[in-house]
Scaffold this motif. Structure first.
Motif, PDB file in Angstrom:
ATOM      1  N   ALA A  21     -18.201 -69.007 -54.172  1.00 16.12           N
ATOM      2  CA  ALA A  21     -18.756 -68.236 -52.890  1.00 16.12           C
ATOM      3  C   ALA A  21     -18.778 -69.066 -52.059  1.00 16.12           C
ATOM      4  O   ALA A  21     -18.775 -68.845 -50.332  1.00 16.12           O
ATOM      5  CB  ALA A  21     -20.081 -68.542 -53.739  1.00 16.12           C
ATOM      6  N   SER A  22     -18.676 -70.571 -51.776  1.00 14.06           N
ATOM      7  CA  SER A  22     -18.320 -72.129 -50.944  1.00 14.06           C
ATOM      8  C   SER A  22     -16.859 -71.712 -50.440  1.00 14.06           C
ATOM      9  O   SER A  22     -16.869 -71.974 -48.450  1.00 14.06           O
ATOM     10  CB  SER A  22     -18.809 -72.942 -51.223  1.00 14.06           C
ATOM     11  N   ALA A  23     -16.224 -70.648 -50.891  1.00 14.62           N
ATOM     12  CA  ALA A  23     -14.860 -70.432 -49.994  1.00 14.62           C
ATOM     13  C   ALA A  23     -14.331 -68.860 -49.834  1.00 14.62           C
ATOM     14  O   ALA A  23     -13.834 -68.922 -49.504  1.00 14.62           O
ATOM     15  CB  ALA A  23     -13.912 -70.171 -51.384  1.00 14.62           C
ATOM     16  N   LEU A  24     -15.351 -68.207 -49.599  1.00 10.00           N
ATOM     17  CA  LEU A  24     -15.259 -67.128 -49.050  1.00 10.00           C
ATOM     18  C   LEU A  24     -16.086 -66.135 -47.566  1.00 10.00           C
ATOM     19  O   LEU A  24     -17.816 -67.034 -47.322  1.00 10.00           O
ATOM     20  CB  LEU A  24     -16.187 -65.962 -49.992  1.00 10.00           C
ATOM     21  N   PRO A  25     -15.361 -66.365 -46.728  1.00  8.87           N
ATOM     22  CA  PRO A  25     -16.641 -65.814 -45.239  1.00  8.87           C
ATOM     23  C   PRO A  25     -18.099 -64.869 -45.587  1.00  8.87           C
ATOM     24  O   PRO A  25     -17.102 -64.273 -46.279  1.00  8.87           O
ATOM     25  CB  PRO A  25     -15.168 -65.897 -44.284  1.00  8.87           C
ATOM     26  N   ALA A  26     -18.772 -65.372 -44.997  1.00  6.45           N
ATOM     27  CA  ALA A  26     -20.198 -64.234 -44.898  1.00  6.45           C
ATOM     28  C   ALA A  26     -19.365 -62.975 -44.582  1.00  6.45           C
ATOM     29  O   ALA A  26     -18.302 -62.873 -43.231  1.00  6.45           O
ATOM     30  CB  ALA A  26     -20.973 -64.843 -43.986  1.00  6.45           C
ATOM     31  N   THR A  27     -19.373 -62.102 -45.294  1.00  2.00           N
ATOM     32  CA  THR A  27     -18.592 -60.257 -44.913  1.00  2.00           C
ATOM     33  C   THR A  27     -20.107 -59.340 -45.195  1.00  2.00           C
ATOM     34  O   THR A  27     -20.603 -59.879 -46.228  1.00  2.00           O
ATOM     35  CB  THR A  27     -17.439 -60.324 -45.796  1.00  2.00           C
ATOM     36  N   ARG A  28     -20.071 -58.779 -44.057  1.00  2.00           N
ATOM     37  CA  ARG A  28     -20.509 -57.293 -44.461  1.00  2.00           C
ATOM     38  C   ARG A  28     -19.743 -56.462 -43.611  1.00  2.00           C
ATOM     39  O   ARG A  28     -18.919 -56.466 -43.251  1.00  2.00           O
ATOM     40  CB  ARG A  28     -22.329 -57.336 -43.657  1.00  2.00           C
ATOM     41  N   VAL A  29     -20.184 -55.034 -44.328  1.00  2.00           N
ATOM     42  CA  VAL A  29     -19.860 -53.505 -43.658  1.00  2.00           C
ATOM     43  C   VAL A  29     -20.197 -53.856 -42.633  1.00  2.00           C
ATOM     44  O   VAL A  29     -21.089 -54.146 -41.976  1.00  2.00           O
ATOM     45  CB  VAL A  29     -19.858 -52.538 -44.599  1.00  2.00           C
ATOM     46  N   LEU A  30     -19.307 -53.331 -41.193  1.00  2.00           N
ATOM     47  CA  LEU A  30     -19.723 -53.458 -40.179  1.00  2.00           C
ATOM     48  C   LEU A  30     -20.732 -51.619 -39.738  1.00  2.00           C
ATOM     49  O   LEU A  30     -20.301 -50.998 -40.055  1.00  2.00           O
ATOM     50  CB  LEU A  30     -18.462 -52.997 -39.398  1.00  2.00           C
ATOM     51  N   GLY A  31     -21.403 -52.301 -39.285  1.00  4.64           N
ATOM     52  CA  GLY A  31     -22.920 -51.732 -38.739  1.00  4.64           C
ATOM     53  C   GLY A  31     -23.302 -52.646 -37.419  1.00  4.64           C
ATOM     54  O   GLY A  31     -23.269 -53.563 -37.053  1.00  4.64           O
ATOM     55  N   VAL A  47     -12.981 -58.643 -37.080  1.00  4.22           N
ATOM     56  CA  VAL A  47     -13.726 -57.316 -37.284  1.00  4.22           C
ATOM     57  C   VAL A  47     -12.358 -56.720 -38.071  1.00  4.22           C
ATOM     58  O   VAL A  47     -11.210 -57.157 -36.874  1.00  4.22           O
ATOM     59  CB  VAL A  47     -14.101 -56.539 -35.978  1.00  4.22           C
ATOM     60  N   LYS A  48     -12.341 -56.274 -39.042  1.00  6.27           N
ATOM     61  CA  LYS A  48     -10.861 -55.769 -39.188  1.00  6.27           C
ATOM     62  C   LYS A  48     -11.118 -54.529 -40.331  1.00  6.27           C
ATOM     63  O   LYS A  48     -11.962 -54.004 -40.565  1.00  6.27           O
ATOM     64  CB  LYS A  48      -9.918 -56.580 -40.023  1.00  6.27           C
ATOM     65  N   PRO A  49     -10.117 -53.783 -40.168  1.00  5.72           N
ATOM     66  CA  PRO A  49     -10.784 -52.363 -41.565  1.00  5.72           C
ATOM     67  C   PRO A  49     -10.351 -52.825 -42.613  1.00  5.72           C
ATOM     68  O   PRO A  49      -9.495 -53.584 -43.014  1.00  5.72           O
ATOM     69  CB  PRO A  49      -9.225 -51.447 -41.049  1.00  5.72           C
ATOM     70  N   SER A  50     -11.256 -52.342 -43.223  1.00  7.29           N
ATOM     71  CA  SER A  50     -11.433 -52.879 -44.876  1.00  7.29           C
ATOM     72  C   SER A  50      -9.790 -52.266 -45.820  1.00  7.29           C
ATOM     73  O   SER A  50      -9.343 -53.349 -46.659  1.00  7.29           O
ATOM     74  CB  SER A  50     -12.157 -52.109 -45.590  1.00  7.29           C
ATOM     75  N   GLY A  51      -9.247 -51.276 -45.384  1.00  7.77           N
ATOM     76  CA  GLY A  51      -8.120 -50.458 -46.161  1.00  7.77           C
ATOM     77  C   GLY A  51      -6.990 -51.560 -46.035  1.00  7.77           C
ATOM     78  O   GLY A  51      -5.791 -50.922 -45.902  1.00  7.77           O
ATOM     79  N   ALA A  52      -6.934 -51.376 -43.978  1.00  6.87           N
ATOM     80  CA  ALA A  52      -5.057 -51.873 -43.260  1.00  6.87           C
ATOM     81  C   ALA A  52      -4.836 -53.532 -44.004  1.00  6.87           C
ATOM     82  O   ALA A  52      -5.903 -54.183 -44.666  1.00  6.87           O
ATOM     83  CB  ALA A  52      -5.402 -51.794 -42.199  1.00  6.87           C
ATOM     84  N   CYS A  53      -3.410 -53.642 -43.131  1.00  9.16           N
ATOM     85  CA  CYS A  53      -3.466 -55.006 -44.218  1.00  9.16           C
ATOM     86  C   CYS A  53      -2.029 -55.280 -43.241  1.00  9.16           C
ATOM     87  O   CYS A  53      -2.145 -54.722 -41.927  1.00  9.16           O
ATOM     88  CB  CYS A  53      -1.559 -54.727 -45.132  1.00  9.16           C
ATOM     89  N   GLY A  54      -1.704 -55.954 -42.533  1.00  8.00           N
ATOM     90  CA  GLY A  54      -1.082 -56.806 -41.793  1.00  8.00           C
ATOM     91  C   GLY A  54      -1.454 -57.348 -40.584  1.00  8.00           C
ATOM     92  O   GLY A  54      -0.581 -57.376 -39.058  1.00  8.00           O
ATOM     93  N   GLY A  55      -2.202 -58.190 -40.646  1.00  5.27           N
ATOM     94  CA  GLY A  55      -3.385 -57.561 -39.343  1.00  5.27           C
ATOM     95  C   GLY A  55      -3.361 -56.837 -38.680  1.00  5.27           C
ATOM     96  O   GLY A  55      -4.031 -57.051 -37.633  1.00  5.27           O
ATOM     97  N   LEU A  56      -3.275 -55.225 -39.448  1.00  9.98           N
ATOM     98  CA  LEU A  56      -3.725 -54.568 -37.966  1.00  9.98           C
ATOM     99  C   LEU A  56      -4.799 -53.817 -38.060  1.00  9.98           C
ATOM    100  O   LEU A  56      -5.608 -54.248 -39.390  1.00  9.98           O
ATOM    101  CB  LEU A  56      -2.852 -53.178 -39.163  1.00  9.98           C
TER     102      LEU A  56
END
Length: 247
Positions: A21-31, A47-56
């Motif tokens: 828990a302490s090693a995970l940044p606070a994260t939410r679905v974007l709204g 903000v980043k796409p949940s399904g993308a990779c490579g920094g896209l």
């Protein structure tokens, strides 16, 4: 039960572990509400796409006060007035894609450029998970992402990055031990839901105090990254276990 492979699902699985828990940044679905809340709490979010990779599609938003917000994407920066307008702009980037918003980790830097750590964790026997390789990815000039192909950054040994970074108050040995500990806990936690995985590439962030943060987990990580290291034995070890698990 089948689990999706997106970042949001993996985060929800990992956050179930009290040790992570302490090693995970606070994260939410974007709204709008989650965007507003996290930006107000941390002043800077990713903000980043949940399904993308490579920094896209990664966007950084920083609160500058007086209703001014700086948006940083790729090498571009722009200032937008008003929270709603800022949110609308962020949302407009690939609007149909599920996005997550999370606390921005102030990554440690080498010569002013942020870096993170790629940790390869593989099943070396039926029941044993082992760390088979680590390296540091340093972002290219002007970029917030460390993906070397996208930001034109570079790969260096993890020890080199830590020694030349702005991390202070903690030894390299302790940092490496904590990276290993968190990586193994994270992979075992993911394996409890994704029983078929045999290899995980974890992107681990470090801040200037040497704290360890889990950025994301990839089940099909690039092994070729390790070819950029002078020591090719790490790559050979990774490939040995990758091939062994296919037999």
């Amino acid at each position: 039960m089948a689990y999706h492979l997106d970042k949001w699902t993996k985060h929800k699985i990992m956050i179930e572990s009290s040790e992570l828990a302490s090693a995970l940044p606070a994260t939410r679905v974007l709204g709008y509400q989650s965007f507003s809340t996290l930006l107000d709490q941390y002043n800077k979010v990713i903000v980043k796409p949940s399904g993308a990779c490579g920094g896209l599609g990664v966007i950084q938003v920083s609160s500058k006060g007086d209703r001014q917000y700086e948006v940083h994407y790729g090498k571009s920066k722009k200032t937008i007035t008003g929270l709603q307008s800022t949110y609308n702009f962020v949302r407009s980037q690939s609007k149909r894609t599920l996005k997550i918003v999370q606390q921005k980790i102030p990554l440690a830097q080498v010569n002013g450029k942020p870096f993170d750590v790629r940790v390869m964790v593989q099943r070396t026997t039926w029941s044993n998970w082992t760390i088979t390789g680590k390296l540091a990815k340093i972002a290219g000039s002007g970029y917030i992402i460390t993906n070397t192909a996208r930001s034109k950054g570079k790969v260096v040994p993890i020890s080199t990055a830590i020694r030349n970074s702005n991390i202070s108050g903690i030894s390299e040995e302790k940092i490496q031990q904590e990276i290993d500990r968190i990586a193994l806990i994270a992979v075992r936690q993911l394996h409890s839901s994704y029983r078929w995985i045999r290899m995980v590439g974890l992107d681990i962030g470090l801040d200037s105090k040497g704290n360890v943060w889990i950025i994301e987990a990839n089940f099909e990580p690039s092994k070729a990254l390790f070819l950029h290291l002078k020591d090719k034995s790490i790559y050979r070890q990774i490939m040995f276990y990758a091939k062994k698990r296919r037999q």
